[in-house]
Design a protein around this motif. Structure first.
Motif, PDB file in Angstrom:
ATOM      1  N   THR A  57      45.877  86.156  52.957  1.00 39.07           N
ATOM      2  CA  THR A  57      46.658  85.673  51.820  1.00 39.07           C
ATOM      3  C   THR A  57      45.746  85.524  50.617  1.00 39.07           C
ATOM      4  O   THR A  57      44.522  85.605  50.735  1.00 39.07           O
ATOM      5  N   ILE A  73      44.871  83.053  47.240  1.00 34.23           N
ATOM      6  CA  ILE A  73      45.018  81.736  46.621  1.00 34.23           C
ATOM      7  C   ILE A  73      44.274  81.738  45.292  1.00 34.23           C
ATOM      8  O   ILE A  73      43.117  82.156  45.221  1.00 34.23           O
ATOM      9  N   LYS A 126      49.457  79.812  45.327  1.00 35.56           N
ATOM     10  CA  LYS A 126      49.310  80.724  46.452  1.00 35.56           C
ATOM     11  C   LYS A 126      50.307  81.859  46.302  1.00 35.56           C
ATOM     12  O   LYS A 126      51.435  81.646  45.831  1.00 35.56           O
ATOM     13  N   TRP A 141      54.508  81.951  46.995  1.00 32.15           N
ATOM     14  CA  TRP A 141      54.854  80.545  47.263  1.00 32.15           C
ATOM     15  C   TRP A 141      55.241  79.880  45.954  1.00 32.15           C
ATOM     16  O   TRP A 141      54.591  80.090  44.922  1.00 32.15           O
ATOM     17  N   TRP A 166      58.472  75.348  55.760  1.00 31.90           N
ATOM     18  CA  TRP A 166      57.742  76.482  55.175  1.00 31.90           C
ATOM     19  C   TRP A 166      56.837  75.994  54.053  1.00 31.90           C
ATOM     20  O   TRP A 166      55.674  76.394  53.948  1.00 31.90           O
ATOM     21  N   GLU A 196      52.507  76.017  53.965  1.00 38.78           N
ATOM     22  CA  GLU A 196      51.655  76.529  52.886  1.00 38.78           C
ATOM     23  C   GLU A 196      50.710  75.444  52.375  1.00 38.78           C
ATOM     24  O   GLU A 196      49.554  75.714  52.040  1.00 38.78           O
ATOM     25  N   VAL A 226      47.640  75.172  54.491  1.00 43.66           N
ATOM     26  CA  VAL A 226      46.626  76.203  54.260  1.00 43.66           C
ATOM     27  C   VAL A 226      45.681  75.775  53.143  1.00 43.66           C
ATOM     28  O   VAL A 226      44.479  76.048  53.181  1.00 43.66           O
TER      29      VAL A 226
END
Length: 295
Positions: free
Chosen positions: A9, A11, A28, A31, A151, A155, A158
């Motif tokens: 991913t 960021i 992110k 997101w 969800w 995130e 993370v």
């Protein structure tokens, strides 16, 4: 909640003040969430941001008087106003991380749900001291809203470790994940010295001592104040419990290094890279050196 499979991913960390230590905004890919990170001394500047006028969930981080990591989790209709109350109301914190949504997707029920879930995760992990005195149950959400909130939470989880906040991940889960990802790592490492008997594993950002490991109740005369305070704090939080003249780990617990883990077990200074060994007697130092030699 089932374990989310890690995936690549992206960021983005925006340095709003142009310095790594200054106000930061984190986003992110794919997101709708956004995190604003500010030290206590920078909070006045953070209040000027539009994100702080929105509903969201936040954490305050700092240290206990003994130097252990400490956390407070909260939610607010208006993030800035609520966190501002903690400037005079709570002394321990030195940094805040506030999460909100870029599309106004978080309402009161959502942020209350996120607060409750974060508190449950932190309490279950028992890695950081918690400043919260109450642990509210999550509000009722529809199945779809709960899925969206989970969800959003995934995130957030993370992002937290990137900021050095590992309060929400149990040592058990981290040890299992690391073992899966690092097939060459030994299944377990053992410590057996000065009356202490422990089992542990390397993890990405430290060392996990497994439940059932036995620490020596006595401490050496030369034990460092930090180590003594660590042992005392772990007893106060129930991570270490007296049993048959020893102190037993009641859960898996993550330490910052193998030496800290070994020191807590033996009640004094210990070189963890030498004290921890695999089933064949090979030291952690030898294992790490052999691993580097393959690169």
């Amino acid at each position: 909640m089932h374990q989310v499979q890690p995936r690549p991913t992206s960021i983005r960390i925006f340095l709003a003040d142009g310095t790594p230590e200054g106000l930061r905004v984190i986003e992110k890919s794919n997101w709708t969430g956004r995190a604003v990170v500010a030290n206590r001394s920078q909070f006045e500047r953070a209040l000027a941001r539009s994100e702080m006028a929105q509903p969201g969930v936040y954490v305050l981080t700092g240290l206990t008087e003994e130097g252990a990591s400490k956390l407070y989790v909260g939610e607010a209709d208006v993030l800035g106003e609520r966190i501002k109350q903690h400037v005079s109301g709570k002394e321990f914190w030195t940094r805040t991380v506030a999460f909100t949504s870029t599309n106004e997707g978080l309402n009161k029920a959502n942020v209350r749900y996120l607060e409750s879930r974060l508190l449950t995760l932190a309490k279950t992990a028992n890695q950081w001291a918690l400043d919260n005195g109450t642990f509210p149950a999550p509000p009722p959400l529809s199945e779809a809203d709960r899925a969206d909130a989970e969800w959003f939470l995934a995130e957030m989880l993370v992002i937290f470790p990137l900021l050095g906040i590992d309060a929400f991940e149990s040592a058990t889960n981290q040890a299992a994940t690391t073992q899966t990802e690092k097939a060459e790592a030994p299944l377990a490492l053992y410590l057996n010295e000065r009356g202490a008997e422990g089992t542990g594993k390397e993890v990405a950002d430290g060392f996990v001592v497994l439940k059932g490991s036995q620490a020596r109740a006595e401490e050496t005369v030369s034990i460092h104040d930090y180590m003594r305070e660590q042992r005392q704090l772990l007893q106060e939080r129930g991570v270490l419990a007296p049993l048959d003249g020893k102190l037993v780990f009641t859960q898996d617990f993550r330490f910052s290094s193998p030496s800290t883990a070994a020191g807590v077990l033996v009640g004094g200074a210990s070189n963890g890279r030498i004290a921890w060994k695999d089933a064949s007697g090979k030291t952690l130092k030898a294992i790490q050196d052999a691993r580097l030699a393959k690169v």
